[in-house]
Design a protein around this motif. Structure first.
Motif, PDB file in Angstrom:
ATOM      1  N   LEU A   1       0.823  -1.212   0.000  1.00 26.32           N
ATOM      2  CA  LEU A   1       0.000   0.000   0.000  1.00 26.32           C
ATOM      3  C   LEU A   1       0.857   1.262   0.000  1.00 26.32           C
ATOM      4  O   LEU A   1       0.461   2.287  -0.582  1.00 26.32           O
ATOM      5  CB  LEU A   1      -0.935  -0.013   1.208  1.00 26.32           C
TER       6      LEU A   1
ATOM      7  N   ARG B   1       1.682   1.659  -3.547  1.00 28.90           N
ATOM      8  CA  ARG B   1       0.523   2.151  -4.283  1.00 28.90           C
ATOM      9  C   ARG B   1       0.301   3.635  -4.030  1.00 28.90           C
ATOM     10  O   ARG B   1      -0.063   4.389  -4.936  1.00 28.90           O
ATOM     11  CB  ARG B   1      -0.731   1.372  -3.873  1.00 28.90           C
ATOM     12  N   PHE B   2       0.519   4.080  -2.793  1.00 27.06           N
ATOM     13  CA  PHE B   2       0.346   5.499  -2.499  1.00 27.06           C
ATOM     14  C   PHE B   2       1.309   6.344  -3.324  1.00 27.06           C
ATOM     15  O   PHE B   2       0.927   7.380  -3.875  1.00 27.06           O
ATOM     16  CB  PHE B   2       0.559   5.787  -1.009  1.00 27.06           C
TER      17      PHE B   2
ATOM     18  N   GLU C   1       0.065   6.394  -6.907  1.00 27.31           N
ATOM     19  CA  GLU C   1      -1.140   7.194  -7.081  1.00 27.31           C
ATOM     20  C   GLU C   1      -0.865   8.685  -6.875  1.00 27.31           C
ATOM     21  O   GLU C   1      -1.462   9.533  -7.555  1.00 27.31           O
ATOM     22  CB  GLU C   1      -2.217   6.731  -6.096  1.00 27.31           C
TER      23      GLU C   1
ATOM     24  N   THR D   1      -6.066   9.843  -1.266  1.00 24.93           N
ATOM     25  CA  THR D   1      -5.269   8.636  -1.469  1.00 24.93           C
ATOM     26  C   THR D   1      -4.768   8.078  -0.136  1.00 24.93           C
ATOM     27  O   THR D   1      -4.797   6.862   0.083  1.00 24.93           O
ATOM     28  CB  THR D   1      -4.069   8.938  -2.389  1.00 24.93           C
TER      29      THR D   1
ATOM     30  N   CYS E   1      -5.791   4.320   1.228  1.00 27.16           N
ATOM     31  CA  CYS E   1      -4.753   3.335   1.524  1.00 27.16           C
ATOM     32  C   CYS E   1      -4.794   2.935   2.995  1.00 27.16           C
ATOM     33  O   CYS E   1      -4.655   1.749   3.326  1.00 27.16           O
ATOM     34  CB  CYS E   1      -3.373   3.894   1.163  1.00 27.16           C
TER      35      CYS E   1
ATOM     36  N   ALA F   1      -7.781   0.670   3.568  1.00 23.53           N
ATOM     37  CA  ALA F   1      -7.518  -0.678   3.057  1.00 23.53           C
ATOM     38  C   ALA F   1      -6.626  -1.454   4.016  1.00 23.53           C
ATOM     39  O   ALA F   1      -6.860  -2.643   4.291  1.00 23.53           O
ATOM     40  CB  ALA F   1      -6.878  -0.603   1.681  1.00 23.53           C
ATOM     41  N   TYR F   2      -5.604  -0.781   4.558  1.00 25.38           N
ATOM     42  CA  TYR F   2      -4.715  -1.461   5.503  1.00 25.38           C
ATOM     43  C   TYR F   2      -5.457  -1.881   6.763  1.00 25.38           C
ATOM     44  O   TYR F   2      -5.270  -3.000   7.267  1.00 25.38           O
ATOM     45  CB  TYR F   2      -3.542  -0.545   5.866  1.00 25.38           C
TER      46      TYR F   2
ATOM     47  N   TRP G   1       1.474   2.398  10.150  1.00 30.68           N
ATOM     48  CA  TRP G   1       1.423   2.637   8.703  1.00 30.68           C
ATOM     49  C   TRP G   1       1.704   4.099   8.354  1.00 30.68           C
ATOM     50  O   TRP G   1       2.479   4.385   7.446  1.00 30.68           O
ATOM     51  CB  TRP G   1       0.057   2.220   8.145  1.00 30.68           C
TER      52      TRP G   1
END
Length: 300
Positions: free
Chosen positions: A162, A165-166, A169, A190, A194, A197-198, A235
């Motif tokens: 993730l 992905r961040f 994005e 974003t 993320c 999702a985590y 995170w």
């Protein structure tokens, strides 16, 4: 450097499992020690770009999906993959140290690594309290929340994905938006997606671990919420580190660990842990939106 700190954090999760093992839980302590060795070896291989050798070292573990194989040679598969990963890491490090660095290269100062180590220390303390908080509060009558530590450890894989992905994005948003305000809104959205999702992945891992772990304590609302807030601290802290904002992440994480320690010493109820970790998440999220909302933070 963020990967190195992530290695410290993952090893702290494994060491929490060692601390949670009782005097008669030798098998659990040995497993956790092996986990520490594997995490160090795997992170070394990933940092040095040796993903493919690590894949081949772990491939035999897929045989464990067959119940008959897992019951007969499961421990041998684990030991074999561990030895393979450690051997590959040692060989990779030997190859790196044998090479010569670029002319004029300057080693980073030791002080520059301190925030990463402090973040790993603070994260380890938070994970330790997530696993052993009941024991600290109720002594022998408390229960070890082993699934919480395991869930946080396993969630680090999706967390890394993730983070990647961040970055992808955010770069796409930088190209697509024409105003600073629009880019800040894109970054905030974003980060939120993320992080959400985590947390969903972490919650699923915690629920699965609680169901599979023998005699595990119930995953109550307070326990789950506190676990999710600790995961959010980890995170968002790693996100800030990946963009060079390690000192801020370290200060907030260590302050949260200190506050959690004081709450336990003062006999505060379990809800205090939720307040502490929730406050840390709010600070880190605000810091991430401010720092990462600037286009210059995303340029090489």
């Amino acid at each position: 450097m963020s990967r190195c700190s992530d290695s410290d954090q993952r090893e702290s999760h494994a060491l929490a499992a060692v601390a949670a093992a009782g005097p008669n839980d030798l098998d659990a302590a040995v497993f956790a020690a092996g986990q520490c060795c594997y995490l160090a070896a795997a992170t070394t291989l990933l940092v040095l770009g040796r993903e493919r050798p690590l894949f081949w070292a772990l491939l035999p573990l897929t045989l464990g999906l067959v119940p008959a194989v897992a019951a007969t040679v499961g421990p041998a598969l684990l030991l074999g993959s561990l030895l393979a990963a450690v051997t590959l890491a040692v060989l990779a490090l030997r190859g790196e140290t044998a090479g010569t660095g670029p002319r004029g290269a300057v080693s980073p100062r030791l002080a520059a690594s301190v925030p990463y180590g402090l973040f790993g220390l603070g994260a380890g303390i938070l994970v330790l309290y997530a696993a052993l908080g009941d024991l600290f509060r109720h002594d022998s009558t408390g229960m070890v929340a082993g699934p919480s530590a395991v869930a946080l450890t396993l969630s680090m894989g999706p967390a890394e994905w993730l983070l990647h992905r961040f970055r992808a994005e955010s770069l796409a948003g930088l190209r697509a938006t024409s105003s600073a305000r629009g880019f800040r809104g894109s970054v905030t959205a974003t980060v939120s997606l993320c992080l959400l999702a985590y947390l969903l992945i972490l919650a699923a891992l915690a629920e699965a671990g609680t169901r599979l772990w023998p005699d595990a304590p119930a995953l109550s609302g307070i326990r789950l919420a506190t676990l999710l807030m600790i995961g959010a601290v980890l995170w968002t802290g790693l996100l800030l580190q990946s963009f060079g904002a390690a000192p801020g992440a370290a200060v907030v994480c260590c302050a949260a660990a200190l506050a959690q320690t004081l709450a336990l010493l003062l006999g505060a109820p379990p809800e205090a842990g939720l307040v502490v970790s929730g406050g840390a998440v709010a600070l880190l999220a605000a810091l991430a939106c401010v720092l990462l909302g600037r286009a210059s933070a995303h340029r090489p």
